[in-house]
Write an enzyme that holds these catalytic residues in place. Sequence first.
Site, PDB file in Angstrom:
ATOM      1  N   CYS B 108      75.496 105.205  83.097  1.00 52.81           N
ATOM      2  CA  CYS B 108      74.314 105.321  82.484  1.00 52.81           C
ATOM      3  C   CYS B 108      73.164 105.703  83.731  1.00 52.81           C
ATOM      4  CB  CYS B 108      73.747 104.159  81.732  1.00 52.81           C
ATOM      5  SG  CYS B 108      72.221 104.454  81.110  1.00 52.81           S
ATOM      6  N   SER B 112      71.355 101.061  81.964  1.00 47.36           N
ATOM      7  CA  SER B 112      72.491 100.293  82.037  1.00 47.36           C
ATOM      8  C   SER B 112      72.975 100.287  80.843  1.00 47.36           C
ATOM      9  CB  SER B 112      71.729  98.865  82.260  1.00 47.36           C
ATOM     10  OG  SER B 112      70.849  98.281  81.489  1.00 47.36           O
ATOM     11  N   CYS B 113      73.001 101.618  79.992  1.00 53.64           N
ATOM     12  CA  CYS B 113      73.567 101.509  78.733  1.00 53.64           C
ATOM     13  C   CYS B 113      74.904 101.211  78.889  1.00 53.64           C
ATOM     14  CB  CYS B 113      73.302 102.918  77.947  1.00 53.64           C
ATOM     15  SG  CYS B 113      71.550 103.065  77.629  1.00 53.64           S
TER      16      CYS B 113
END
Lengths: 212, 203
Positions: B108, B112-113
């Site tokens: 990501c 922080s996906c």
Amino acid sequence: MGGMQGLGEIGYERDGPVFHAPWEGRVHALVTVLARYGRWRALRPEIELIPAERYLPMSYYERWLAALTALIVKSGLATREEIADARSRPGSERFEPAITAATALAAALQPPRTELATHVVEPRYRVGQRVRGANLNVPTHTRMPRYTRCRVGTVERDRGVFALPDRDVYFQDPKPQHVYLVRFTARELWGESASARDSLYIDLWEDYLEPA
Amino acid sequence: MDKSALDHDHQDVPSDAALRVKALESLLVEKGLVDPAALDALVDTYEHAVGPRNGARVVARAWVDADYKRRLLADGTVAIAELGFSGQQGEKLTVVENTASIHNVIVCTLCSCYPWPLLGLPPVWYKSSAYRSRTVADPRGVLRELGLEIGEDVEVRVWDSTAASRYFVLPQRPPRTDALGEPELAALVTRDAMIGVARVTVP
């Protein structure tokens, strides 16, 4: 920051604790609980207000703590003075503990509905069509990485209709629109040094694209 | 910048961040905004209940059950719910399959996906500026640095999960594991294999 250089080491570790200090877990939980009051849409836009020279050396949860504290003040949940000495002021707003352990867990373990399935919006693009990343330079929150600007890719999938985060996170008209999974070849993005076999896939909102 | 907050080893003196969080929490409790028991429950959930063992169970099921694998690749969110997994960051879950000719890796670049219901919270290195910036432009170099060499005849697909979907890699089943049952197979599957920075191997 996709494609930037000079940003240090990855710091890979095979195993590591979920939280490296107890305060990280508390910050994570505070963000989950306080989000339920609905006074902000997302933490991320606030993190983006941290100047780059401060943002880069901060740890992940230090960023969360800085952004959460700012949102608490901006939204009026507490004042800066109250936070400074950890005491509430006489006459300040009182809340009922709205978020119990049970509701907090339910919120965490149920998927939020992000797709606006009831909105009927005509898609502008179809699967297989060539599209170009628009030359957008948005100073506020966006989900379009700059490396996709002006690059040509192919629509692989129509994801359905979603709110445009560029507006939605600020409580503006969410401008419901289709999101597309777009495939770019590695060479289109990074030039001849990239492998001719490789590619990058990313979901892009319709406003981020133009016909190629 | 408080250096001790970055120090991941044991600390004798509480860091500035630790003190600030403690003060913030006590203020929010006093104002009635936060129930400490709710925070305890959330921390406990993400430390113990939600983590890569969930993802490993999904992978093992897909390896032994071709119908399940078909459903998983068609709609990840629905298929993991069959095994009781759902939650924040699990919506619109897209499962991508590694094969002999395709290697998938997830990043990501925004922040922080990551598919929390299956992998828990992302590791520190996944959120590092270096992993986020380099993986899109030089996936083979990053994978090599993490110990995974990808052959020139294999196609690398990078998935930048900055939008509504979360991605999850279904790794290749290692050879000579026909005799293993689902729990034994799940025990082989690592978090890193489901991010796409490692292979599943038999020790």
